[in-house]
Design a protein around this motif. Structure first.
Motif, PDB file in Angstrom:
ATOM      1  N   UNK A  73       8.220  -0.527 -11.015  1.00  0.00           N
ATOM      2  CA  UNK A  73       7.472   0.447 -10.218  1.00  0.00           C
ATOM      3  C   UNK A  73       7.062  -0.186  -8.890  1.00  0.00           C
ATOM      4  N   UNK A  74       7.214   0.570  -7.839  1.00  0.00           N
ATOM      5  CA  UNK A  74       6.763   0.098  -6.524  1.00  0.00           C
ATOM      6  C   UNK A  74       5.927   1.189  -5.866  1.00  0.00           C
ATOM      7  N   UNK A  75       4.650   0.877  -5.707  1.00  0.00           N
ATOM      8  CA  UNK A  75       3.707   1.778  -5.054  1.00  0.00           C
ATOM      9  C   UNK A  75       3.513   1.294  -3.621  1.00  0.00           C
ATOM     10  N   UNK A  76       3.582   2.208  -2.682  1.00  0.00           N
ATOM     11  CA  UNK A  76       3.335   1.804  -1.294  1.00  0.00           C
ATOM     12  C   UNK A  76       2.685   2.946  -0.533  1.00  0.00           C
ATOM     13  N   UNK A  77       1.934   2.570   0.491  1.00  0.00           N
ATOM     14  CA  UNK A  77       1.268   3.541   1.351  1.00  0.00           C
ATOM     15  C   UNK A  77       1.892   3.489   2.737  1.00  0.00           C
ATOM     16  N   UNK A  78       2.235   4.647   3.260  1.00  0.00           N
ATOM     17  CA  UNK A  78       2.773   4.711   4.618  1.00  0.00           C
ATOM     18  C   UNK A  78       1.707   4.238   5.608  1.00  0.00           C
ATOM     19  N   UNK A  79       2.117   3.581   6.701  1.00  0.00           N
ATOM     20  CA  UNK A  79       1.135   3.095   7.682  1.00  0.00           C
ATOM     21  C   UNK A  79       0.224   4.203   8.214  1.00  0.00           C
ATOM     22  N   UNK A  80       0.741   5.439   8.254  1.00  0.00           N
ATOM     23  CA  UNK A  80      -0.028   6.560   8.808  1.00  0.00           C
ATOM     24  C   UNK A  80      -0.820   7.317   7.738  1.00  0.00           C
ATOM     25  N   UNK A  81      -0.860   6.806   6.515  1.00  0.00           N
ATOM     26  CA  UNK A  81      -1.495   7.540   5.414  1.00  0.00           C
ATOM     27  C   UNK A  81      -3.017   7.478   5.445  1.00  0.00           C
ATOM     28  N   UNK A  82      -3.572   6.538   6.184  1.00  0.00           N
ATOM     29  CA  UNK A  82      -5.023   6.364   6.268  1.00  0.00           C
ATOM     30  C   UNK A  82      -5.478   6.452   7.720  1.00  0.00           C
ATOM     31  N   UNK A  83      -6.773   6.605   7.931  1.00  0.00           N
ATOM     32  CA  UNK A  83      -7.302   6.784   9.290  1.00  0.00           C
ATOM     33  C   UNK A  83      -7.036   5.564  10.161  1.00  0.00           C
ATOM     34  N   UNK A  84      -7.359   4.370   9.641  1.00  0.00           N
ATOM     35  CA  UNK A  84      -7.029   3.147  10.365  1.00  0.00           C
ATOM     36  C   UNK A  84      -5.628   2.732   9.947  1.00  0.00           C
ATOM     37  N   UNK A  85      -4.709   2.703  10.895  1.00  0.00           N
ATOM     38  CA  UNK A  85      -3.298   2.465  10.571  1.00  0.00           C
ATOM     39  C   UNK A  85      -3.135   1.241   9.673  1.00  0.00           C
ATOM     40  N   UNK A  86      -2.399   1.419   8.583  1.00  0.00           N
ATOM     41  CA  UNK A  86      -2.192   0.345   7.623  1.00  0.00           C
ATOM     42  C   UNK A  86      -1.003  -0.512   8.048  1.00  0.00           C
ATOM     43  N   UNK A  87      -1.123  -1.823   7.866  1.00  0.00           N
ATOM     44  CA  UNK A  87      -0.014  -2.722   8.157  1.00  0.00           C
ATOM     45  C   UNK A  87       1.145  -2.426   7.217  1.00  0.00           C
ATOM     46  N   UNK A  88       2.358  -2.269   7.742  1.00  0.00           N
ATOM     47  CA  UNK A  88       3.502  -1.964   6.877  1.00  0.00           C
ATOM     48  C   UNK A  88       3.781  -3.099   5.887  1.00  0.00           C
ATOM     49  N   UNK A  89       4.409  -2.736   4.768  1.00  0.00           N
ATOM     50  CA  UNK A  89       4.810  -3.742   3.790  1.00  0.00           C
ATOM     51  C   UNK A  89       3.814  -3.897   2.659  1.00  0.00           C
ATOM     52  N   UNK A 122       9.764   4.640  -7.476  1.00  0.00           N
ATOM     53  CA  UNK A 122       9.176   4.404  -6.151  1.00  0.00           C
ATOM     54  C   UNK A 122       8.118   5.470  -5.890  1.00  0.00           C
ATOM     55  N   UNK A 123       6.914   5.030  -5.548  1.00  0.00           N
ATOM     56  CA  UNK A 123       5.809   5.945  -5.238  1.00  0.00           C
ATOM     57  C   UNK A 123       5.402   5.715  -3.794  1.00  0.00           C
ATOM     58  N   UNK A 124       5.448   6.771  -3.010  1.00  0.00           N
ATOM     59  CA  UNK A 124       5.118   6.666  -1.582  1.00  0.00           C
ATOM     60  C   UNK A 124       3.962   7.603  -1.258  1.00  0.00           C
ATOM     61  N   UNK A 125       2.857   7.019  -0.779  1.00  0.00           N
ATOM     62  CA  UNK A 125       1.685   7.805  -0.394  1.00  0.00           C
ATOM     63  C   UNK A 125       1.805   8.153   1.090  1.00  0.00           C
ATOM     64  N   UNK A 126       1.938   9.438   1.376  1.00  0.00           N
ATOM     65  CA  UNK A 126       2.051   9.887   2.762  1.00  0.00           C
ATOM     66  C   UNK A 126       0.679  10.153   3.374  1.00  0.00           C
ATOM     67  N   UNK A 127      -0.269  10.569   2.556  1.00  0.00           N
ATOM     68  CA  UNK A 127      -1.632  10.822   3.022  1.00  0.00           C
ATOM     69  C   UNK A 127      -2.600  10.463   1.898  1.00  0.00           C
ATOM     70  N   UNK A 128      -3.603   9.665   2.212  1.00  0.00           N
ATOM     71  CA  UNK A 128      -4.495   9.128   1.188  1.00  0.00           C
ATOM     72  C   UNK A 128      -5.900   9.682   1.337  1.00  0.00           C
ATOM     73  N   UNK A 129      -6.517  10.011   0.189  1.00  0.00           N
ATOM     74  CA  UNK A 129      -7.899  10.495   0.187  1.00  0.00           C
ATOM     75  C   UNK A 129      -8.554  10.164  -1.147  1.00  0.00           C
TER      76      UNK A 129
END
Length: 240
Positions: A73-89, A122-129
């Motif tokens: 399993x690979x969980x990841x958050x897109x850099x644009x998913x949070x208010x303060x841009x997340x570092x990729x990777x 693969x789990x990709x978070x496009x928008x986080x809350x």
């Protein structure tokens, strides 16, 4: 974000929900053509995709298990998913959530049917809350079923917590940040077996029992939406 004076006003939360109420939930199965199975989940303001590939031959071969498939399993958050841009990777948090997601899903899979194979999720978070790990597990379970991977049951997941000395279901961002306790839970609904239980904060013995009971009720509601998503894709429609 400034801390609100109160998170619970006249028995209602900041978004108008009752303490035992889920955020609006939407689940759709089979949303990605190139994956073997996929799902999309909206939980409140969370937007999460899950994609499944496999079972397929595992490479490198030295990672193969001779008597069972390996679930990755690979969980990841897109850099644009949070208010303060997340570092990729990947980071420590995403690696930890990937691991607990794998452990939450493994008990329902018949991995012994596919020796020397791998199933990739693969789990990709496009928008986080808040609650992205639980939303990701819900999406991954539906995606695995959509891929036709043999399963004992789905896995349903939700977080419970404590705000203003009240036990609440499905924490949103302000509650997650300023509440006193956050406890993500995942269960196998038909068997009532817990496959994930983490806790940040503290409960008394009575509060823990109340929170766990509330988590089970929330997971049962999520389970019905998961099943409905699969029915909507695979139901045989009568010819007109």
């Amino acid at each position: 974000m400034e801390k609100p004076e109160k998170l619970l006003i006249d028995g209602k939360r900041l978004d108008g929900r009752a303490p035992d109420e889920l955020r609006p939930l939407k689940i759709k199965a089979g949303v990605l053509e190139r994956a073997d199975g996929s799902a999309y989940v909206e939980l409140g303001n969370n937007k999460v995709f899950a994609a499944v590939y496999g079972p397929r031959e595992m490479h490198p071969r030295h990672d193969q298990q001779p008597d069972a498939a390996v679930l990755r399993c690979r969980y990841s958050m897109a850099p644009f998913s949070v208010e303060d841009r997340k570092k990729p990777g990947p980071d420590r948090r995403s690696m930890e959530i990937s691991k607990v997601t794998q452990e939450a899903l493994e008990p329902v899979l018949f991995l012994e049917l596919y020796p020397r194979s791998v199933i990739d999720v693969f789990i990709e978070v496009l928008q986080a809350d808040a609650g992205t790990r639980t939303a990701g597990i819900n999406a991954a379970a539906v995606a695995l079923a959509d891929a036709g991977v043999p399963m004992r049951d789905l896995v349903s997941s939700v977080a419970v917590g404590k705000i203003d000395d009240t036990i609440v279901l499905d924490l949103m961002k302000e509650e997650d940040q300023f509440g006193t306790t956050d406890m993500p839970v995942a269960i196998i609904p038909r068997k009532k077996v817990v496959t994930l239980l983490q806790m940040d904060g503290h409960f008394t013995k009575e509060e823990f029992k109340q929170a766990l009971d509330l988590a089970f009720k929330g997971c049962e509601k999520i389970y019905e939406v998961q099943r409905q998503a699969l029915k909507e894709k695979y139901a045989i429609k009568e010819s007109e």
